[in-house]
Enzyme design. Sequence first.
Site, PDB file in Angstrom:
ATOM      1  N   LYS A  23       0.827  -1.214   0.000  1.00  0.00           N
ATOM      2  CA  LYS A  23       0.000   0.000   0.000  1.00  0.00           C
ATOM      3  C   LYS A  23       0.851   1.248   0.000  1.00  0.00           C
ATOM      4  O   LYS A  23       0.471   2.256  -0.584  1.00  0.00           O
ATOM      5  CB  LYS A  23      -0.990  -0.005   1.172  1.00  0.00           C
ATOM      6  CG  LYS A  23      -2.098  -1.017   0.978  1.00  0.00           C
ATOM      7  CD  LYS A  23      -3.395  -0.658   1.665  1.00  0.00           C
ATOM      8  CE  LYS A  23      -4.479  -1.657   1.227  1.00  0.00           C
ATOM      9  NZ  LYS A  23      -5.672  -1.634   2.028  1.00  0.00           N
ATOM     10  N   LYS A  45      -3.392 -10.571  -6.731  1.00  0.00           N
ATOM     11  CA  LYS A  45      -4.648 -10.741  -5.991  1.00  0.00           C
ATOM     12  C   LYS A  45      -5.774  -9.887  -6.594  1.00  0.00           C
ATOM     13  O   LYS A  45      -5.530  -8.771  -7.037  1.00  0.00           O
ATOM     14  CB  LYS A  45      -4.371 -10.304  -4.544  1.00  0.00           C
ATOM     15  CG  LYS A  45      -5.549 -10.323  -3.608  1.00  0.00           C
ATOM     16  CD  LYS A  45      -5.188  -9.689  -2.265  1.00  0.00           C
ATOM     17  CE  LYS A  45      -5.796  -8.307  -2.162  1.00  0.00           C
ATOM     18  NZ  LYS A  45      -6.327  -7.917  -0.863  1.00  0.00           N
ATOM     19  N   LYS A  91     -10.265  -4.703  -4.850  1.00  0.00           N
ATOM     20  CA  LYS A  91     -11.309  -3.740  -5.170  1.00  0.00           C
ATOM     21  C   LYS A  91     -10.730  -2.395  -5.595  1.00  0.00           C
ATOM     22  O   LYS A  91     -11.422  -1.560  -6.147  1.00  0.00           O
ATOM     23  CB  LYS A  91     -12.277  -3.576  -3.998  1.00  0.00           C
ATOM     24  CG  LYS A  91     -11.667  -3.130  -2.692  1.00  0.00           C
ATOM     25  CD  LYS A  91     -12.731  -3.198  -1.587  1.00  0.00           C
ATOM     26  CE  LYS A  91     -12.075  -3.204  -0.218  1.00  0.00           C
ATOM     27  NZ  LYS A  91     -12.839  -3.849   0.797  1.00  0.00           N
TER      28      LYS A  91
HETATM   29  P1  ATP Z   1      -7.801  -3.629  -0.958  1.00  0.00           P
HETATM   30  O1  ATP Z   1      -7.616  -4.561  -2.088  1.00  0.00           O
HETATM   31  O2  ATP Z   1      -8.349  -2.308  -1.319  1.00  0.00           O
HETATM   32  O3  ATP Z   1      -6.622  -3.573  -0.046  1.00  0.00           O
HETATM   33  P2  ATP Z   1      -9.315  -5.750   0.022  1.00  0.00           P
HETATM   34  O4  ATP Z   1     -10.117  -6.137  -1.154  1.00  0.00           O
HETATM   35  O5  ATP Z   1      -8.153  -6.568   0.452  1.00  0.00           O
HETATM   36  O6  ATP Z   1      -8.917  -4.235  -0.063  1.00  0.00           O
HETATM   37  P3  ATP Z   1     -10.341  -5.839   2.712  1.00  0.00           P
HETATM   38  O7  ATP Z   1     -11.438  -5.100   3.367  1.00  0.00           O
HETATM   39  O8  ATP Z   1      -8.981  -5.458   3.102  1.00  0.00           O
HETATM   40  O9  ATP Z   1     -10.407  -5.678   1.171  1.00  0.00           O
HETATM   41  O10 ATP Z   1     -10.567  -7.405   2.867  1.00  0.00           O
HETATM   42  C1  ATP Z   1     -11.691  -7.993   3.467  1.00  0.00           C
HETATM   43  C2  ATP Z   1     -11.539  -9.487   3.511  1.00  0.00           C
HETATM   44  O11 ATP Z   1     -11.518 -10.019   2.182  1.00  0.00           O
HETATM   45  C3  ATP Z   1     -10.252  -9.984   4.176  1.00  0.00           C
HETATM   46  O12 ATP Z   1     -10.544 -11.124   4.958  1.00  0.00           O
HETATM   47  C4  ATP Z   1      -9.370 -10.346   3.025  1.00  0.00           C
HETATM   48  O13 ATP Z   1      -8.428 -11.342   3.362  1.00  0.00           O
HETATM   49  C5  ATP Z   1     -10.385 -10.867   2.026  1.00  0.00           C
HETATM   50  N1  ATP Z   1      -9.910 -10.738   0.646  1.00  0.00           N
HETATM   51  C6  ATP Z   1      -9.567  -9.588   0.015  1.00  0.00           C
HETATM   52  N2  ATP Z   1      -9.195  -9.823  -1.250  1.00  0.00           N
HETATM   53  C7  ATP Z   1      -9.286 -11.172  -1.428  1.00  0.00           C
HETATM   54  C8  ATP Z   1      -9.038 -12.044  -2.535  1.00  0.00           C
HETATM   55  N3  ATP Z   1      -8.614 -11.576  -3.694  1.00  0.00           N
HETATM   56  N4  ATP Z   1      -9.242 -13.358  -2.360  1.00  0.00           N
HETATM   57  C9  ATP Z   1      -9.688 -13.847  -1.191  1.00  0.00           C
HETATM   58  N5  ATP Z   1      -9.938 -13.080  -0.114  1.00  0.00           N
HETATM   59  C10 ATP Z   1      -9.759 -11.767  -0.214  1.00  0.00           C
END
Ligand code: ATP
Length: 337
Positions: free
Chosen positions: A114, A200, A203
């Site tokens: 980040k 990964k 969002k």
């Molecule tokens: P950003 O990508 O903006 O950092 P994020 O999509 O990781 O945000 P979070 O709110 O940080 O969103 O994650 C919420 C939950 O979703 C966490 O448990 C995280 O591990 C899970 N998660 C996020 N992205 C993935 C993914 N690509 N595959 C599986 N689990 C995910």
Amino acid sequence: MDDKKIIFSGVQPSGNITLGNYLGAIKNWVNFQEDYNCIYAMMDMHAITVRQNPAELRKRTLDLLKIYIACGIDPEKSLLFVQSHVPAHAQLSWALNCYTYMGELSRMTQFKDKSARHADNINAGLFTYPVLMAADILLYQADLVPVGKDQMQHIEITRDIAERFNSIYCKEGNPVFKVPEGFLPKSGAKVMSLQEPTKKMSKSDENPKAFISMLDDINVIANKIKSAVTDSEGVIEFRPDDETKAGINNLLTIMAAVTGSTEEKIAQEFAGKGYGDFKKAVAEAVVEEIKPIRKRYDELSESKDYLEEICKNGAERANKIASRTVNKVYKKLGFVL
Ligand code: ATP
Ligand code: LTN
């Protein structure tokens, strides 16, 4: 209180919830509701580690609650609340900051990622984010924390902080903190980008074709899957260690997570078929999964009072539990009570 074990988890209202968030986290929370005391929060305090538009953040926080409920989290069974409604998160986070080392935080992959992506705003909150996450979990004496794979490093540091604090202050075997375990789903712990399948699904990806938002139009979802990057080999096989198969591996994982089957079984079913047919089947399965969620989500949009009542009620209950832990910690630290 009954003797059920405690689950804690949450998502940040920092963008549209993706299929990765759903399969890696929220979908798995639903099944725990019968056998555990489940606590699921909307992590707005985490979201401000990157710049947010205030009006959007406010809206997204309630939208996230709608998503939780639409995905099957039952407010009658689980405790749902907004993180910033419970001051104990900030209180414990400060205390735990003094029991966390700069060196430990510097090793966090998410901080490195980040800060590279937001080079103009490498703030102290982004650096100490895992300490706030540790506070979230430890306040509720959680036994289990269901998250996606990217968060396991933060669960590890939470365990280290809890053990450190317990070992300094709780010599007689009466620990202040329960040391939690992480929980990963069998499939879907790391859903990859549809456009760069070695990354990964996120969002905050600039390319909207790379992720599926749970709020995307149903046709858009199907098209994004159909245009997912694969390879030119033309063979449907699950080879998790082979980067050249990252696209197909990812589609198999998505299908496995959605249907409850395994990647290997699905690969067998589609052996000899073309990528076009396979993608069509994955798209259908994902659409089938998301359709009823969308319907419930839209219905909830009419129920603002109901949602606000859940937050108010949840905050009251969460405050009671969390302030008990803060009091214990303050006592140990030597603060005058
Ligand atoms: P950003 O990508 O903006 O950092 P994020 O999509 O990781 O945000 P979070 O709110 O940080 O969103 O994650 C919420 C939950 O979703 C966490 O448990 C995280 O591990 C899970 N998660 C996020 N992205 C993935 C993914 N690509 N595959 C599986 N689990 C995910
Ligand atoms: N850091 C998590 C969101 C989060 C969380 C938590 C998850 C904040 N506090 C406590 C589980 C338990 C993320 O997904 N980025």
